[in-house]
Design a protein around this motif. Structure first.
Motif, PDB file in Angstrom:
ATOM      1  N   ASP A 155       0.837  -1.200   0.000  1.00  0.00           N
ATOM      2  CA  ASP A 155       0.000   0.000   0.000  1.00  0.00           C
ATOM      3  C   ASP A 155       0.875   1.254   0.000  1.00  0.00           C
ATOM      4  O   ASP A 155       1.710   1.407  -0.873  1.00  0.00           O
ATOM      5  CB  ASP A 155      -0.954  -0.022   1.208  1.00  0.00           C
ATOM      6  N   ASN A 156       0.681   2.129   0.986  1.00  0.00           N
ATOM      7  CA  ASN A 156       1.487   3.349   1.080  1.00  0.00           C
ATOM      8  C   ASN A 156       2.451   3.263   2.265  1.00  0.00           C
ATOM      9  O   ASN A 156       2.680   4.247   2.963  1.00  0.00           O
ATOM     10  CB  ASN A 156       0.583   4.582   1.222  1.00  0.00           C
ATOM     11  N   ASN A 157       3.022   2.093   2.462  1.00  0.00           N
ATOM     12  CA  ASN A 157       3.939   1.867   3.581  1.00  0.00           C
ATOM     13  C   ASN A 157       5.368   1.668   3.079  1.00  0.00           C
ATOM     14  O   ASN A 157       5.591   1.132   1.989  1.00  0.00           O
ATOM     15  CB  ASN A 157       3.507   0.635   4.385  1.00  0.00           C
ATOM     16  N   VAL A 158       6.326   2.093   3.896  1.00  0.00           N
ATOM     17  CA  VAL A 158       7.735   1.919   3.555  1.00  0.00           C
ATOM     18  C   VAL A 158       8.475   1.359   4.764  1.00  0.00           C
ATOM     19  O   VAL A 158       8.046   1.525   5.908  1.00  0.00           O
ATOM     20  CB  VAL A 158       8.390   3.252   3.114  1.00  0.00           C
ATOM     21  N   ALA A 159       9.603   0.675   4.480  1.00  0.00           N
ATOM     22  CA  ALA A 159      10.503   0.188   5.530  1.00  0.00           C
ATOM     23  C   ALA A 159      11.832   0.910   5.360  1.00  0.00           C
ATOM     24  O   ALA A 159      12.335   1.043   4.245  1.00  0.00           O
ATOM     25  CB  ALA A 159      10.685  -1.317   5.433  1.00  0.00           C
TER      26      ALA A 159
END
Length: 548
Positions: free
Chosen positions: A356-360
């Motif tokens: 989705d609109n997630n980052v690590a």
């Protein structure tokens, strides 16, 4: 629909998809059954008869060829053939009266075309239209030539593949001929031995038969004359009989010849559906720099010069950057303007999109992985986990995180549990300074910055290939697009290089210092815009390079 010979006054409520042009001039509403492209007139049956008397050489299309009716007149509706009179502002469509009646009755804004057209000839947009048409025609011409060349190339590829297939078949034939020759040689050798054995046996049989005949004949003549001689003859004859019996029994046990096929050959051939596999090979996009621009990513809170260590793109087209020196992550809109940021109070290096609109984000000074989410134009820290080794790069695929370190590449699940160490490198330096994974997950790309080397691993961590290039000094970052385009930037010579999707060879150096690169520290290729976004070492700007 009304028949071709039925006439109604123009005010009739009947709506035809195509009305007779000549009847409309006489205020009659008649359905067209024919179309003349020379006159650009739609004709009913009666008007077509009159038209045919005057214009015998005009080709007229009937209802059976209605696909040829539309597109001849610039001011007529392609669908209904009537004069274009209105513009639907809701749908941004040109409309005739039939279009309005059938499709746009409920639309909120219908504009009259003469009103919209007032003064249009003097607008810049209209004056620039010929140039725009020429430009796209030029591109179409180039594309036509390119496709024709591609067509010729395909034919060449076809012929080359046929040659390869024929060569393989010839090689197989040669192998089969050799196998057949060796098998026949084996048969000939055995047959030669057996035939010699039979010849020897026949000679022995003949010899023994003669010996026995002679012995019995002499013994019979000697009988009743000399007992001693007869006894000697009898004993010799018995010995020869014993020898003959033994020989006869031995001959009965002689071996024959038998052939058994090697069924594994047939089984292998039967399992094969073809001699090889022909695949569609996607065309390789090899970029060249067309233009470059610089965009400021410094914000008021930044106390130090920016150091953009990581870049990734969200599905929305927004960009997320890590600012190493200012300990924060920044969110950019499509215009490359900083619209939000998140302070980590730690040193972020590389980052990757997860879902989705997630980052690590890989945080090197604390050996942590942080997760951030983008919601309504804001960056929000969600959670984090600690690992027990240095982390300078990170990639995500299919619910697993790949974290690059000094000595190799580690695989974690999304909650921070170590699955395995997938790759080990004892050469020294930062073995996996950056890492990226192909969309299919079959190839993992890693850079060893100290040894100026790009490596490609399979999904088990085995090295498939390595690339070293004079223009790839200190490769400090790389990216792989969804379509498999691989870009790696070299800090030493300030370059961005493209390699093939297998990571086996260099395709081109697509951007250099002359194209506006400063000290490239991070790179991303946006397929949405065909641009390279390059983050720089100790520069407040990012460089955006438009590729052809």
């Amino acid at each position: 629909m009304a028949a071709g010979g039925s006439y109604f006054y123009k005010g009739s409520d009947l709506i035809h998809d195509y009305g007779c042009s000549k009847c409309e001039e006489n205020d009659l509403n008649t359905e067209a059954q024919h179309f003349c492209p020379d006159c650009e007139h739609y004709l009913c049956d009666k008007c077509d008869g009159i038209h045919g008397e005057y214009f015998k050489k005009h080709v007229v299309y009937g209802r059976g060829e209605i696909q040829k009716w539309a597109g001849f007149s610039i001011d007529k509706c392609d669908q209904h053939g009537k004069e274009l009179e209105d513009h639907c502002d809701d749908h941004q469509e040109l409309c005739c009266s039939v279009c309005v009646a059938l499709n746009h009755r409920l639309c909120s804004s219908i504009s009259h075309l003469p009103d919209l057209a007032k003064g249009f000839l003097q607008t810049t947009e209209f004056k620039q239209l010929p140039a725009a048409v020429d430009k796209i025609k030029s591109r179409l011409y180039k594309l036509t030539n390119s496709r024709m060349n591609y067509q010729a190339s395909l034919r060449d590829s076809y012929e080359n593949i046929i040659v390869i297939i024929k060569a393989l078949r010839d090689e197989i034939n040669q192998i089969l001929d050799t196998l057949e020759e060796r098998t026949v040689e084996q048969l000939d050798s055995i047959m030669k031995d057996l035939e010699k054995s039979i010849k020897d046996d026949l000679e022995i049989c003949s010899y023994m038969d003669d010996q026995l005949s002679i012995m019995i004949e002499k013994l019979q003549h000697m009988a009743y004359k000399k007992e001693t001689s007869s006894f000697i003859g009898f004993m010799k004859c018995q010995s020869k009989l014993s020898e003959a019996r033994y020989f006869v029994e031995e001959i009965r046990g002689k071996e024959g010849v038998k052939y058994k096929s090697d069924e594994s050959v047939l089984q292998l051939l039967r399992k094969m559906s073809r001699l090889g596999n022909v695949e569609r090979v996607p065309s390789i996009y090899v970029g060249t720099a067309q233009s470059s621009s610089h965009f400021n990513v410094r914000i008021e809170k930044d106390k130090k010069q920016c150091y953009i260590a990581g870049i990734c793109e969200l599905p929305s087209g927004e960009m997320v950057l890590t600012d190493y020196t200012n300990d924060r992550v920044k969110l950019l809109n499509r215009q490359f303007e900083v619209i939000a940021h998140c302070d980590l109070l730690a040193t972020p290096e590389h980052l990757c999109h997860t879902t989705d609109n997630n980052v690590a984000v890989a945080v090197s000074d604390k050996n942590e992985v942080h997760f951030l989410a983008v919601t309504k134009g804001k960056l929000q820290a969600m959670r984090k986990f600690t690992i027990h080794h240095y982390c300078c790069s990170i990639a995500h695929h299919n619910g697993q995180l790949y974290v690059g370190s000094i000595d190799g590449l580690y695989m974690y699940n999304m909650v921070g549990r170590l699955i395995k160490k997938i790759y080990q490198d004892f050469s020294g330096g930062k073995a996996v300074y950056s890492c990226a994974i192909s969309a299919c997950g079959e190839r993992i790309f890693v850079t060893n910055s100290d040894y100026s080397e790009l490596g490609t691993l399979d999904k088990t961590g085995q090295v498939i290939s390595t690339i070293k290039d004079p223009e790839l000094e200190y490769p400090i970052a790389l990216c792989v697009s969804q379509s498999g385009h691989v870009f790696v930037c070299g800090l030493g010579f300030r370059t961005v290089m493209q390699v093939d999707k297998e990571g086996r060879h260099k395709l081109a150096t697509v951007a250099r210092e002359a194209d506006g690169l400063y000290n490239p520290r991070s790179v991303w290729f946006s397929e949405q815009t065909s641009t390279l976004i390059v983050g720089n070492l100790l520069q407040d700007n990012i460089t955006v390079v438009k590729l052809n």
